[in-house]
Design a protein around this motif. Sequence first.
Motif, PDB file in Angstrom:
ATOM      1  N   GLY A 152      72.516  83.501  50.543  1.00  0.00           N
ATOM      2  CA  GLY A 152      71.783  84.754  50.434  1.00  0.00           C
ATOM      3  C   GLY A 152      71.158  84.998  49.075  1.00  0.00           C
ATOM      4  N   SER A 153      71.310  84.053  48.142  1.00  0.00           N
ATOM      5  CA  SER A 153      70.721  84.209  46.811  1.00  0.00           C
ATOM      6  C   SER A 153      69.213  84.016  46.875  1.00  0.00           C
ATOM      7  N   GLY A 154      68.540  84.252  45.755  1.00  0.00           N
ATOM      8  CA  GLY A 154      67.089  84.140  45.735  1.00  0.00           C
ATOM      9  C   GLY A 154      66.604  82.768  46.140  1.00  0.00           C
ATOM     10  N   GLY A 155      67.259  81.739  45.623  1.00  0.00           N
ATOM     11  CA  GLY A 155      66.874  80.381  45.974  1.00  0.00           C
ATOM     12  C   GLY A 155      67.154  80.060  47.429  1.00  0.00           C
ATOM     13  N   HIS A 156      68.243  80.612  47.963  1.00  0.00           N
ATOM     14  CA  HIS A 156      68.574  80.377  49.366  1.00  0.00           C
ATOM     15  C   HIS A 156      67.587  81.084  50.290  1.00  0.00           C
ATOM     16  N   VAL A 157      67.237  82.319  49.944  1.00  0.00           N
ATOM     17  CA  VAL A 157      66.252  83.047  50.746  1.00  0.00           C
ATOM     18  C   VAL A 157      64.921  82.304  50.748  1.00  0.00           C
ATOM     19  N   ALA A 158      64.533  81.782  49.578  1.00  0.00           N
ATOM     20  CA  ALA A 158      63.289  81.001  49.502  1.00  0.00           C
ATOM     21  C   ALA A 158      63.366  79.772  50.401  1.00  0.00           C
ATOM     22  N   LEU A 159      64.503  79.093  50.386  1.00  0.00           N
ATOM     23  CA  LEU A 159      64.695  77.937  51.259  1.00  0.00           C
ATOM     24  C   LEU A 159      64.568  78.319  52.731  1.00  0.00           C
ATOM     25  N   GLU A 160      65.131  79.468  53.085  1.00  0.00           N
ATOM     26  CA  GLU A 160      65.082  79.908  54.482  1.00  0.00           C
ATOM     27  C   GLU A 160      63.664  80.302  54.901  1.00  0.00           C
ATOM     28  N   ILE A 161      62.939  80.946  54.007  1.00  0.00           N
ATOM     29  CA  ILE A 161      61.541  81.278  54.297  1.00  0.00           C
ATOM     30  C   ILE A 161      60.742  79.985  54.493  1.00  0.00           C
ATOM     31  N   PHE A 162      60.997  79.013  53.627  1.00  0.00           N
ATOM     32  CA  PHE A 162      60.336  77.706  53.684  1.00  0.00           C
ATOM     33  C   PHE A 162      60.673  76.995  55.004  1.00  0.00           C
ATOM     34  N   ALA A 163      61.957  76.968  55.346  1.00  0.00           N
ATOM     35  CA  ALA A 163      62.399  76.285  56.566  1.00  0.00           C
ATOM     36  C   ALA A 163      61.849  76.958  57.819  1.00  0.00           C
ATOM     37  N   GLU A 164      61.798  78.294  57.789  1.00  0.00           N
ATOM     38  CA  GLU A 164      61.273  79.035  58.929  1.00  0.00           C
ATOM     39  C   GLU A 164      59.778  78.759  59.107  1.00  0.00           C
ATOM     40  N   TYR A 165      59.052  78.730  58.020  1.00  0.00           N
ATOM     41  CA  TYR A 165      57.607  78.521  58.091  1.00  0.00           C
ATOM     42  C   TYR A 165      57.276  77.128  58.621  1.00  0.00           C
ATOM     43  N   GLY A 188      71.008  64.789  39.765  1.00  0.00           N
ATOM     44  CA  GLY A 188      70.810  64.021  40.991  1.00  0.00           C
ATOM     45  C   GLY A 188      71.826  64.308  42.074  1.00  0.00           C
ATOM     46  N   GLU A 189      72.672  65.341  41.887  1.00  0.00           N
ATOM     47  CA  GLU A 189      73.622  65.705  42.937  1.00  0.00           C
ATOM     48  C   GLU A 189      72.881  66.169  44.192  1.00  0.00           C
ATOM     49  N   VAL A 190      71.737  66.795  43.983  1.00  0.00           N
ATOM     50  CA  VAL A 190      70.876  67.226  45.093  1.00  0.00           C
ATOM     51  C   VAL A 190      69.451  66.793  44.777  1.00  0.00           C
ATOM     52  N   VAL A 191      68.595  66.853  45.778  1.00  0.00           N
ATOM     53  CA  VAL A 191      67.201  66.429  45.597  1.00  0.00           C
ATOM     54  C   VAL A 191      66.388  67.471  44.856  1.00  0.00           C
ATOM     55  N   GLY A 192      66.624  68.759  45.173  1.00  0.00           N
ATOM     56  CA  GLY A 192      65.815  69.799  44.556  1.00  0.00           C
ATOM     57  C   GLY A 192      66.329  71.178  44.889  1.00  0.00           C
ATOM     58  N   ASN A 193      65.550  72.192  44.510  1.00  0.00           N
ATOM     59  CA  ASN A 193      65.853  73.561  44.891  1.00  0.00           C
ATOM     60  C   ASN A 193      64.587  74.406  44.826  1.00  0.00           C
ATOM     61  N   MET A 194      64.730  75.699  45.131  1.00  0.00           N
ATOM     62  CA  MET A 194      63.598  76.631  45.123  1.00  0.00           C
ATOM     63  C   MET A 194      64.004  77.892  44.383  1.00  0.00           C
ATOM     64  N   GLN A 195      64.548  77.701  43.182  1.00  0.00           N
ATOM     65  CA  GLN A 195      65.022  78.799  42.359  1.00  0.00           C
ATOM     66  C   GLN A 195      63.858  79.522  41.678  1.00  0.00           C
ATOM     67  N   PHE A 196      64.205  80.539  40.890  1.00  0.00           N
ATOM     68  CA  PHE A 196      63.203  81.293  40.152  1.00  0.00           C
ATOM     69  C   PHE A 196      62.697  80.480  38.962  1.00  0.00           C
ATOM     70  N   VAL A 197      61.457  80.722  38.592  1.00  0.00           N
ATOM     71  CA  VAL A 197      60.791  79.897  37.576  1.00  0.00           C
ATOM     72  C   VAL A 197      61.537  79.895  36.244  1.00  0.00           C
TER      73      VAL A 197
END
Length: 328
Positions: A152-165, A188-197
């Motif tokens: 539910g964090s900002g980055g998670h919400v962005a991911l969900e908006i992205f996935a939904e679109y 390198g633990e994960v590929v990326g994220n969609m956090q705030f700038v």
Amino acid sequence: MKKFLAILVLFSVVLTFAEWKPAKSITVIVPWSAGGSTDQVTRMITAQMEPLLSRKFIIVNTPGGAGSIGTLNAWQAPHDGYTWTANATLDITKYAVLGYMNVTHRDWTYFLCAEAPNVVVVNPNSPYRTIVDLVNAMKENPEIPLSSAGTGSGGHVALEIFAEYFKVKYKHVPYAGGAPATTAVVTGEVVGNMQFVHEVADMARAGKLRILCTLAAEPINLQGYGEIPSIRQWYPDFPDVRFHFGLIIPKDVSAEVLKTVGEVFEKAANSDAFKEWAIKQGLKPVCYYGEDAENIVEQVARRVTWLLYDRGIATVSPEQFNIPRIGQ
């Protein structure tokens, strides 16, 4: 009798416009880890407010529960003006529908000082050089690991908006804040994220992250890095994803406290020091409080709570808190 009434009215006016002078330091509970998006904004804005209030601000980082633990701590403290919290607008709206708190976004007063766009970043050693590359990869592989600051964090919400679109799936890897979520991309633990700038700005400038685009409607010029294109360059009707950050105080704190805080906050948010810092970090400095800020948060609540509920992340319907959908 008339003289007494006149004195009483004058006394009431003086009380109404009395200035609050804090007698001790003010604690701001940041419900995220140190170095993250909320922490950065909070430390910068309170640094400008300290000399105006002639009191120190004590920043207490209390991560956990997607920010709900620290937020609840702030709510449970005495509502005397000496304990505040800080957050992004989307975070304060989600706790009730996630079942973390009975307190809703309408129980707080907001002092918003920064508008922050989300950006898509990947490890520089990844094969993804454009957002199109990442989208195509996610369509083929639903297990690409992407981090966030928590459910539910900002980055998670962005991911969900992205996935939904794009109608794609991904492997969500939550952390206890934006700083560790970004570090996970660097290592390198994960590929990326969609956090705030502003959470990724320094790592991007150091060449430890690759920014593919911003999810906001317009490009960003990040000092020391260059222009970050908008996702709308490739996908013109993608939703505009950005949220506000600021200080948050229980709404039932005394009127004189809120009045003084508003006056001091306005000077701090409009200071050259804060504006220069915000722009350097890719943020838009703003100054919203009172009814203007409450209207912004209400619109965010209508968007975010229903997104989380429709995606099966929130457990409680926004209807229980009389939160209508956008457009209703």
